[in-house]
Design an enzyme around this catalytic site. Structure first.
Site, PDB file in Angstrom:
ATOM      1  N   ASP A 172      -4.028 -12.304   4.430  1.00  0.00           N
ATOM      2  CA  ASP A 172      -5.357 -12.239   5.014  1.00  0.00           C
ATOM      3  C   ASP A 172      -6.540 -12.428   3.991  1.00  0.00           C
ATOM      4  O   ASP A 172      -7.570 -12.301   4.092  1.00  0.00           O
ATOM      5  CB  ASP A 172      -5.570 -10.577   5.249  1.00  0.00           C
ATOM      6  CG  ASP A 172      -4.839  -9.679   4.089  1.00  0.00           C
ATOM      7  OD1 ASP A 172      -4.465 -10.242   2.996  1.00  0.00           O
ATOM      8  OD2 ASP A 172      -4.667  -8.305   4.067  1.00  0.00           O
ATOM      9  N   HIS A 184       0.788  -1.187  -0.060  1.00  0.00           N
ATOM     10  CA  HIS A 184      -0.037   0.021   0.035  1.00  0.00           C
ATOM     11  C   HIS A 184       0.851   1.378  -0.038  1.00  0.00           C
ATOM     12  O   HIS A 184       0.169   2.402  -0.254  1.00  0.00           O
ATOM     13  CB  HIS A 184      -0.913   0.017   1.248  1.00  0.00           C
ATOM     14  CG  HIS A 184      -1.827  -0.951   1.336  1.00  0.00           C
ATOM     15  ND1 HIS A 184      -2.704  -1.310   0.453  1.00  0.00           N
ATOM     16  CD2 HIS A 184      -2.156  -2.022   2.357  1.00  0.00           C
ATOM     17  CE1 HIS A 184      -3.504  -2.269   0.713  1.00  0.00           C
ATOM     18  NE2 HIS A 184      -3.061  -2.829   1.851  1.00  0.00           N
ATOM     19  N   ASP A 235      -2.820 -10.677  -1.786  1.00  0.00           N
ATOM     20  CA  ASP A 235      -3.485  -9.990  -0.614  1.00  0.00           C
ATOM     21  C   ASP A 235      -4.915  -9.887  -0.828  1.00  0.00           C
ATOM     22  O   ASP A 235      -5.345  -9.609  -1.935  1.00  0.00           O
ATOM     23  CB  ASP A 235      -2.649  -8.817  -0.229  1.00  0.00           C
ATOM     24  CG  ASP A 235      -2.916  -8.149   1.201  1.00  0.00           C
ATOM     25  OD1 ASP A 235      -2.182  -8.296   2.114  1.00  0.00           O
ATOM     26  OD2 ASP A 235      -3.832  -7.590   1.341  1.00  0.00           O
ATOM     27  N   TYR A 260      -3.355 -11.801   9.374  1.00  0.00           N
ATOM     28  CA  TYR A 260      -3.757 -11.361  10.600  1.00  0.00           C
ATOM     29  C   TYR A 260      -4.273 -12.526  11.872  1.00  0.00           C
ATOM     30  O   TYR A 260      -4.482 -12.152  12.796  1.00  0.00           O
ATOM     31  CB  TYR A 260      -4.358 -10.100  10.744  1.00  0.00           C
ATOM     32  CG  TYR A 260      -3.956  -9.035   9.507  1.00  0.00           C
ATOM     33  CD1 TYR A 260      -2.570  -8.335  10.195  1.00  0.00           C
ATOM     34  CD2 TYR A 260      -4.346  -8.941   8.685  1.00  0.00           C
ATOM     35  CE1 TYR A 260      -2.050  -7.476   9.351  1.00  0.00           C
ATOM     36  CE2 TYR A 260      -3.619  -7.906   7.806  1.00  0.00           C
ATOM     37  CZ  TYR A 260      -2.427  -7.116   8.198  1.00  0.00           C
ATOM     38  OH  TYR A 260      -1.860  -6.450   7.312  1.00  0.00           O
TER      39      TYR A 260
END
Length: 690
Positions: free
Chosen positions: A323, A135, A172, A363
């Protein structure tokens, strides 16, 4: 050559110093738990361990502005209050006095991995890093990301190693808008990202995350976005004006209001603030609302691989965010960890197997660590466990896949050749006319989904315990020993043979097997097949006389089905008659038979690619039958690929002939009604819609 694992314990130093429910899931335990699981499985010991180094300021400058690098360098001297104030100027970011050091190590780890692979020291590898990077923008941290590790690695591969074509695969669950904007006008980098999008309702809420964002200028067609559009409840919708800044903006945006200030506003990186996940180390189960194994595999088969083969990359970089795996509080997806072994195997057929993976998100500690292990096993060449669950893509996934194919078809011949049907009308709402609701904690649906997540993760561990890797990964049975064949040292040259009475009984219906030479070869095939089915050997290659190739294939099919294989996939190439009384039975097979008969016409790289792609469906249980009139080297190439080595590069893309395209389209038309994985576009309200 082996597999590198790049890591440094200093990357666990940075942690959140104040209360922030949004950021607390990005914790040091993400790395330590993954590393511990790799050690427990004996995988770390099989890798070449490299200690990460810090990226230099010049290397960071390949992507980031000097002012931004200087700003981050200054965080080392800030107090907690100052760090919190600075963090609030960015979207979903926290700083720590060790952040600059950790982030330089993360970028440096990616660079070390690329250097090792391109120098030939290793074949592939994983950089186990934090903070993540995809990001991050030229002059702004974003979404837990500080430096754009993968983008820096791609630029480095171009500048220092002279590469002209780099593929970045971002799996992702969030769109890697940082990578996209860095390379959106660059035709030397092909960026593929799938991500939860929800028609713009999911973080980072960017219009340019949709399928029709395909790059700019000379980079048109080199950005491939696959948005997952299964939508959430009304109170999960993003504001009309996106709170995310343009990734190209040189200035960080002001902090948005806390999600606790406005209970109906969206959580910054997910959905409803009322159901924000707790600290990831609790491994609390979360309900799944998104895509699963079949959806991910369909995306690779129908979008990524056709375009990637045409692009012909020299290096594959993976923004490996987990994730997107089951149990994760951010993604709420259904893909189980072994799916990432299959995705990794599919990527290894590109760029001569030069694959460099860099950790991004993930996570839920158990899901993350299992998924990392599955990926490393695939990088090491181990067979991938069979995929769990039905291989039927969701209708909304098929709609997304088809929308990408339509958007990309003007830029890629491979998609034009396959034919592109009209895009179906998207299904943003449930039948009642309201968006589909997200499961809320405490309800029966939530509890049921959470139970399924835990069961899926424990099921994989049970499967690994009950079905250990066979002691022999690959064996070769030759009609005559050939010392000149350059087989890997740990590939077994099988000398055993089935009992003479058993071999003769199987051969009796076939006149072509009456000769002693054919009978001897059949005995070796039967012996090797038995060892594969009883778990002693994972895969094998057997050479057969050309005159007996069809009969040997028929016996192998019947023997396999009678010796425990309930579902068998057979792929025959060349002058081979279809065995009589054989039904079109089974998907997700227990055994794969590949027969290359007389006149098969495949070059070694083509045959190797075929074998590599067929390692996945049956957990690596593949028996390849090769007629002895083929080049002796073909058996070696197949053995190497089945053993886990990379398939040779196919070279530049060449168009199929109109006749071949027509034949393939006709065959596909015949098979498509029965096999859901071939159905690129879903029928409204049909099976698998979601």
């Amino acid at each position: 050559m082996g597999t590198a694992l790049v890591y440094h314990e200093d990357m666990t130093a940075a942690r959140l110093l104040w209360d922030d429910p949004e950021c607390e899931i990005e914790c040091p335990e993400r790395l330590t738990t993954a590393l511990e699981r790799l050690q427990q499985r004996g995988l770390e010991q099989r890798c070449l361990r490299l200690a990460a180094r810090e990226a230099s300021e010049a290397e960071l400058g390949l992507v980031h502005s000097p002012e931004y690098v200087a700003l981050l360098q200054g965080t080392q001297a800030l107090g907690t209050g100052e760090l919190q104030t600075l963090s609030g100027q960015y979207d979903a970011v926290y700083f720590h006095p060790s952040t600059f050091h950790c982030a330089r190590l993360a970028a440096g780890a990616a660079l070390q991995l690329v250097d090792a692979v391109l120098a030939g020291a290793v074949r592939n590898g994983l950089a186990l890093v934090r903070p993540p990077g995809h990001h991050s923008q030229r002059a702004a941290a974003n979404g837990f990301c500080v430096f754009n590790n993968v983008a820096i690695a791609a630029k480095h591969a171009q500048r220092q190693h002279g590469l002209h074509r780099v593929l970045i695969v971002d799996w992702d669950v969030h769109h890697g808008q940082g990578i996209q904007h860095i390379f959106e006008d660059d035709p030397s980098v092909l960026y593929f990202s799938w991500h939860r999008y929800e028609h713009g309702r999911f973080w980072p809420y960017l219009r340019e995350s949709d399928a029709d964002a395909v790059g700019q200028g000379p980079g048109l067609g080199f950005t491939v976005n696959l948005p997952w559009n299964q939508v959430l409840a009304p109170h999960h919708e993003a504001p009309a004006q996106s709170p995310s800044p343009s990734p190209r903006s040189p200035l960080p945006h002001k902090p948005r209001a806390s999600c606790h200030d406005h209970p109906q506003s969206p959580g910054p990186r997910g959905g409803d603030p009322a159901v924000l996940p707790g600290r990831a180390s609790t491994d609390a189960p979360w309900p799944q609302v998104g895509m699963g194994n079949a959806d991910y595999v369909a995306a690779f088969l129908h979008v990524l691989l056709p375009v990637a083969f045409e692009f012909n990359p020299e290096l594959v970089l993976v923004s490996a965010g987990f994730d997107s795996a089951i149990g994760d509080p951010e993604g709420q997806m259904q893909a189980t960890p072994e799916c990432f072994a299959h995705l990794t195997q599919l990527l290894q057929v590109l760029a001569g197997g030069r694959v460099c993976a860099v950790l991004e998100g993930g996570y839920h500690l158990e899901s993350l660590s299992q998924s990392v292990c599955m990926m490393v096993q695939a990088l090491l060449g181990d067979p991938a466990p069979p995929l769990s669950g039905p291989m039927v893509p969701h209708g909304s996934a098929l709609e997304s896949i088809q929308s990408v194919r339509v958007a990309q078809a003007p830029h890629w011949v491979s998609l034009q050749q396959q034919g592109v049907a009209p895009v179906l009308s998207p299904s943003p709402c449930s039948p009642e006319g309201r968006p589909s609701p997200l499961l809320l904690p405490g309800g029966p649906e939530f509890k049921a989904a959470a139970t399924q997540d835990v069961a899926a993760l424990s099921s994989l561990l049970d499967q690994l315990r009950l079905n250990p890797t066979p002691p022999v990964r690959t064996a070769v049975a030759l009609t005559a020993p050939d010392a000149a064949l350059a087989l890997p040292s740990d590939v077994l040259c099988e000398e055993g043979s089935a009992a003479q009475e058993e071999t003769q009984a199987w051969a009796r219906p076939h006149e072509a097997l009456a000769q002693d030479r054919a009978l001897t070869a059949l005995g070796k095939v039967l012996y090797l097949l038995d060892r594969i089915l009883d778990g002693q050997v994972s895969s094998g290659v057997a050479v057969t006389p050309a005159s007996a190739a069809a009969a040997t294939l028929d016996v192998a099919i019947r023997c396999g089905l009678s010796h425990g294989a309930q579902r068998l996939l057979c792929l025959a190439v060349g002058q081979l008659d279809r065995p009589p009384d054989l039904t079109d039975d089974g998907f997700q097979p227990d055994l794969v038979l590949v027969a290359l008969g007389p006149g098969h016409g495949l070059r070694d790289p083509q045959a190797a690619l075929l074998a590599a792609l067929l390692r996945g469906p049956a957990g690596g249980r593949v028996l390849a039958l090769v007629d002895e009139e083929s080049t002796p080297q073909l058996a070696v190439v197949l053995a190497r690929v089945l053993h886990g080595e990379a398939a040779p590069n196919l070279g530049p893309f060449s168009m199929a002939s109109p006749e071949d395209v027509q034949a393939l389209m006709q065959l596909r038309g015949q098979l498509e009604p029965r096999w859901k994985m071939l159905q690129v576009a879903s029928e409204a309200g049909g099976p698998g819609s979601g």
